[in-house]
Motif scaffolding. Sequence first.
Motif, PDB file in Angstrom:
ATOM      1  N   ALA A  60      29.227 -16.742 -44.575  1.00 37.92           N
ATOM      2  CA  ALA A  60      29.541 -15.344 -44.282  1.00 37.92           C
ATOM      3  C   ALA A  60      29.333 -14.477 -45.515  1.00 37.92           C
ATOM      4  O   ALA A  60      28.805 -13.358 -45.424  1.00 37.92           O
ATOM      5  N   ILE A  65      28.290 -11.257 -43.695  1.00 38.59           N
ATOM      6  CA  ILE A  65      28.803 -11.171 -42.327  1.00 38.59           C
ATOM      7  C   ILE A  65      30.285 -10.835 -42.391  1.00 38.59           C
ATOM      8  O   ILE A  65      31.062 -11.497 -43.089  1.00 38.59           O
ATOM      9  N   SER A  66      30.665  -9.823 -41.664  1.00 40.40           N
ATOM     10  CA  SER A  66      32.069  -9.430 -41.619  1.00 40.40           C
ATOM     11  C   SER A  66      32.893 -10.552 -41.001  1.00 40.40           C
ATOM     12  O   SER A  66      32.464 -11.206 -40.042  1.00 40.40           O
ATOM     13  N   ASP A  68      35.337 -10.560 -39.120  1.00 38.45           N
ATOM     14  CA  ASP A  68      35.710 -10.413 -37.717  1.00 38.45           C
ATOM     15  C   ASP A  68      34.499 -10.561 -36.787  1.00 38.45           C
ATOM     16  O   ASP A  68      34.587 -10.336 -35.585  1.00 38.45           O
ATOM     17  N   ARG A  69      33.358 -10.977 -37.378  1.00 37.95           N
ATOM     18  CA  ARG A  69      32.128 -11.191 -36.599  1.00 37.95           C
ATOM     19  C   ARG A  69      31.635 -12.628 -36.710  1.00 37.95           C
ATOM     20  O   ARG A  69      30.487 -12.927 -36.377  1.00 37.95           O
ATOM     21  N   GLU A  71      32.278 -15.406 -34.998  1.00 42.09           N
ATOM     22  CA  GLU A  71      31.910 -16.065 -33.735  1.00 42.09           C
ATOM     23  C   GLU A  71      30.562 -15.588 -33.220  1.00 42.09           C
ATOM     24  O   GLU A  71      29.808 -16.365 -32.625  1.00 42.09           O
ATOM     25  N   GLU A  72      30.249 -14.319 -33.437  1.00 43.09           N
ATOM     26  CA  GLU A  72      29.002 -13.757 -32.927  1.00 43.09           C
ATOM     27  C   GLU A  72      27.820 -13.972 -33.863  1.00 43.09           C
ATOM     28  O   GLU A  72      26.684 -14.193 -33.411  1.00 43.09           O
ATOM     29  N   ASP A  73      28.067 -13.898 -35.162  1.00 42.64           N
ATOM     30  CA  ASP A  73      26.959 -13.832 -36.117  1.00 42.64           C
ATOM     31  C   ASP A  73      26.648 -15.144 -36.842  1.00 42.64           C
ATOM     32  O   ASP A  73      25.612 -15.253 -37.490  1.00 42.64           O
ATOM     33  N   GLN A  75      25.751 -18.780 -35.958  1.00 39.02           N
ATOM     34  CA  GLN A  75      25.364 -19.494 -34.739  1.00 39.02           C
ATOM     35  C   GLN A  75      25.488 -21.004 -34.847  1.00 39.02           C
ATOM     36  O   GLN A  75      25.312 -21.712 -33.851  1.00 39.02           O
TER      37      GLN A  75
END
Length: 211
Positions: A60, A65-66, A68-69, A71-73, A75
Amino acid sequence: MKNEPITDWNAFLAPYGQAVEELKVKLKGIRKQYRENNNHAPIEFITGRVKTKESVLEKAEIREISLDRLEEDIQDIAGIRIMCQFVEDIHEVVKLLHARKDFEIVIERDYVTNKKESGYRSYHMVVEYPVQRGMDVKKVLCEIQIRTLAMNFWATIEHSLNYKYRGEYPEELHARLIRAAEAASLLDKEMSEIREEVKEAQVYFADKKKN
């Protein structure tokens, strides 16, 4: 970067661990079906892992990558690796995965047909897998890598060196890695040329073990 929003990392990573274990069981089931029917199994073996908290946070930070992101960012918090004997098996496994209804393929990257500049070859899929957690269903991303044993040998060595040099290899080492990737590719090509003989020998050996 935002302050860390995750207070219970065990709870955060648990669905990813469940996804890995369930996918491993299902993929091993495919291999078993092939072998029970005395057919060549395109899957040689399967491994899986879940990134640690430290590894997730490091990625991250590197990719900005934030938190709080995640799970989405990110992979590949959950990862499955499928090993194959032949390049042709990779394409067979890809077809098998496309036919499944228990997850959705969201990203595909074919580094077998289109190898990376570094020489890296593998077939990547990112799937969205539904995990049953109590009364709820949580969908998590999982990266599936499909590669031959030769591809995996090269990639494992390159991955270790990448940690040391952060991708900035000395020129001579970089040249050697490229040559090693070419040698691994040549090995796969040679094995493809004799794959029918190898498959017949394996069936014969399996029959002998039963008797």
